[in-house]
Design an enzyme around this catalytic site. Structure first.
Site, PDB file in Angstrom:
ATOM      1  N   SER A 107       0.858  -1.191   0.000  1.00 47.61           N
ATOM      2  CA  SER A 107       0.000   0.000   0.000  1.00 47.61           C
ATOM      3  C   SER A 107       0.884   1.226   0.000  1.00 47.61           C
ATOM      4  CB  SER A 107      -0.902   0.000   1.240  1.00 47.61           C
ATOM      5  OG  SER A 107      -1.520   1.260   1.415  1.00 47.61           O
ATOM      6  N   TYR A 124      -1.352  -0.196  10.046  1.00 52.58           N
ATOM      7  CA  TYR A 124      -1.359  -0.876   8.741  1.00 52.58           C
ATOM      8  C   TYR A 124      -0.138  -0.477   7.915  1.00 52.58           C
ATOM      9  CZ  TYR A 124      -3.126  -2.477   4.195  1.00 52.58           C
ATOM     10  OH  TYR A 124      -3.276  -3.110   2.988  1.00 52.58           O
TER      11      TYR A 124
END
Length: 236
Positions: free
Chosen positions: A144, A157
């Protein structure tokens, strides 16, 4: 006409939906036999059926990636049946709760890192020998943008994805002169997935790309001679 991945064996984690399911389907469409892993057998069976109906080949392997023994058993089964692994797609991950770093729940943080980082290391360790037995082993991990560019409230995350990228790139450096194994990380960008819907509940799904766009990009990348450390970033 032979398909590009004819005779190849691929394993895709998180293959029951979203990018994982789309990538497994794309690889199968190009001739690979795809091993589908995720926790839910029913959802995996639906992906397997779709692959079969399209003329492809797949095997489901329901498992919890946080159970290292399950990964070891899967690696042993792949060794016995195929003796190699040509493509490993590390897609499974959890988002966790978006929150300030100062208020991250310790128990959830531990679970997140267990799946997003520790389990990925176990996957690499368990399938390393099988990837080396391939004529052109390829390992691809989904990442990501927050792994490289910190964003408020995404610390847990983002940290897990930064760690995953480092693990994968380090592994690529370790094996590139000893085998034909090559590694890459893929940042799919804004994609219509369950995880994104959780992170952006007010977003219109029609404004972001379908997972098949990411799957096709991964399939196309795997048809090239990329070097370890390759990073594919999709727009949108």
């Amino acid at each position: 006409m032979a398909k590009i991945f004819e005779g190849k064996v691929a394993l895709v984690t998180g293959a029951s939906r979203g990018i994982g399911a789309a990538t497994a389907t794309a690889l199968a469409a190009q001739g690979a036999h795809v091993i589908l892993t995720a926790r839910t057998a029913k959802d995996l069976e639906a992906v397997e059926d779709a692959i079969f109906e399209a003329g492809g080949s797949a095997t489901i392997a329901p498992l919890d990636l946080t159970d290292g023994d399950s990964i070891a058993r899967l690696a042993a089964a792949v060794t016995q049946r195929w003796g190699k692994l040509d493509i490993l797609i590390l897609n499974a991950a959890m988002l966790g709760t978006l929150s300030p770093v100062s208020t991250i729940d310790g128990a959830e943080f531990a679970r997140l890192f267990t799946l997003n980082v520790s389990a990925q290391q176990v996957m690499i360790a368990s399938f390393d020998a099988l990837l080396r037995k391939s004529e052109a082993g390829r390992l691809v991990a989904l990442t990501s943008s927050v792994g490289a560019t910190p964003r408020a409230f995404w610390g847990a995350y983002g940290a897990s994805k930064a760690a995953l990228e480092n693990l994968v790139d380090s592994y690529g450096e370790e094996v590139k002169n000893l085998s034909q194994v090559r590694t890459a990380v893929v940042d799919p960008g804004r994609t219509r997935t369950t995880m994104r819907a959780k992170a952006y509940p007010g977003e219109d799904p029609a404004t972001v790309k379908d997972p098949t766009v990411v799957a096709d990009a991964i399939s196309n990348m795997l048809q090239t001679e990329f070097a370890s450390g390759h990073r594919l970033v999709l727009e949108g």
